[in-house]
Design a protein around this motif. Sequence first.
Motif, mmCIF file in Angstrom:
data_model
loop_
_atom_site.group_PDB
_atom_site.id
_atom_site.type_symbol
_atom_site.label_atom_id
_atom_site.label_comp_id
_atom_site.label_asym_id
_atom_site.label_seq_id
_atom_site.Cartn_x
_atom_site.Cartn_y
_atom_site.Cartn_z
ATOM 1 N N ASP A 5 0.842 -1.204 0.000
ATOM 2 C CA ASP A 5 0.000 0.000 0.000
ATOM 3 C C ASP A 5 0.874 1.249 0.000
ATOM 4 N N ARG A 8 2.357 1.710 -3.451
ATOM 5 C CA ARG A 8 1.356 2.113 -4.432
ATOM 6 C C ARG A 8 0.926 3.552 -4.192
ATOM 7 N N ARG A 9 0.661 3.867 -2.919
ATOM 8 C CA ARG A 9 0.060 5.162 -2.602
ATOM 9 C C ARG A 9 1.039 6.328 -2.725
ATOM 10 N N THR A 12 4.180 5.455 -6.446
ATOM 11 C CA THR A 12 3.852 5.004 -7.799
ATOM 12 C C THR A 12 3.117 6.111 -8.534
ATOM 13 N N GLY A 28 6.701 -1.377 -10.078
ATOM 14 C CA GLY A 28 5.673 -2.411 -10.068
ATOM 15 C C GLY A 28 6.144 -3.781 -10.528
#
Length: 328
Positions: A5, A8-9, A12, A28
Amino acid sequence: MNEFDVIRRYFTRALPAHSHGAVVLGVGDDCALLAPRPAMQWAVSSDMLVADRHFFADTDPHGLGHKALAVNLSDLAACGARPVAFTLALALPRVDPVWLQGFSDGLLQLADAHDCPLVGGDTTRGPLTLSITVFGEVPPDQALRRSGAQPGDDIWISGTVGDAHLALLALQGRVALTPEALAMARLRLERPTARVALGQALRGIATAALDISDGLLGDLRHLLSASGVGGDIEWRSASTLMAVRSLAPAPALSESLCQQCILAGGDDYELAFTAPATQREAVQQAAQSCAVPVTRIGRISTEAGLRLWDAQGQSLDTASFASFDHFV
Ligand code: ADP
Ligand code: MG
């Protein structure tokens, strides 16, 4: 929030549309994919920032994100390379969303400004540590190196030097500054500017270059020894480098404090470079094209060692201006 998380948060982003086609795949997958442009050389550098060693653990995270990338871009600048992409290895004591938001904003804003996307990294629990690797490109045989200085070359410094160390002394309560002077100096400590455009503009003009991270004299000595030459520095010219001295009214700082800050301070991330005297006009034009002032502070000589001279031509002792060393 788990590790993925966090990645990603905060780390990314869509790749910029115009990353010169150099970044094929970002965050990723197991690897990022970079496509070197034909006939370019890669310039690669890593720099690590450790809490309580390079910065106070309670430092504003936005500034820290900026600085973590800026110090790496500064290495590319010193080589005359154009930034392409970077990776981030991050150890965090805990997941703190406010800290992560500030940090990633500061980091990625500077990355956007240089068109240098974050393409991968590693995230782990541990004492707060930020390690970045930058990738840049430079035309073959045009990278600026430390080893090209020639006797007779001028020694130049970009921008201003010494204010970051002054801010550190003030934050440690060892020097008292007016609010204006502290604000100006603090900006230099917490939001250094990598001279990325200047480094590229100096390709073909400068004979040698490096960025000043650990103190002007100490870093210059690295350049001199790599080039197998010596150098003479005029304190009268170097003494103008500190930005707070241009404030009106100028803060009352002793000459010895200014010498300490300018000559040994560190954390400035300016470029020190050499160029033949015949290139003075070209150096000034390169500097103007990047809106960065440059100051000529001395000259390369055949005589080994680094000497410092006052306005009366008396030599000043340089032994007390050792640069920062983690293991001394
Ligand atoms: P692996 O286990 O295969 O090494 P990870 O699980 O560590 O991969 O990371 C997953 C993806 O997230 C990878 O693409 C990696 O490059 C990226 N990544 C991990 N940490 C960061 C970070 N701090 N910033 C940017 N990308 C990261
Ligand atoms: Mg991993």
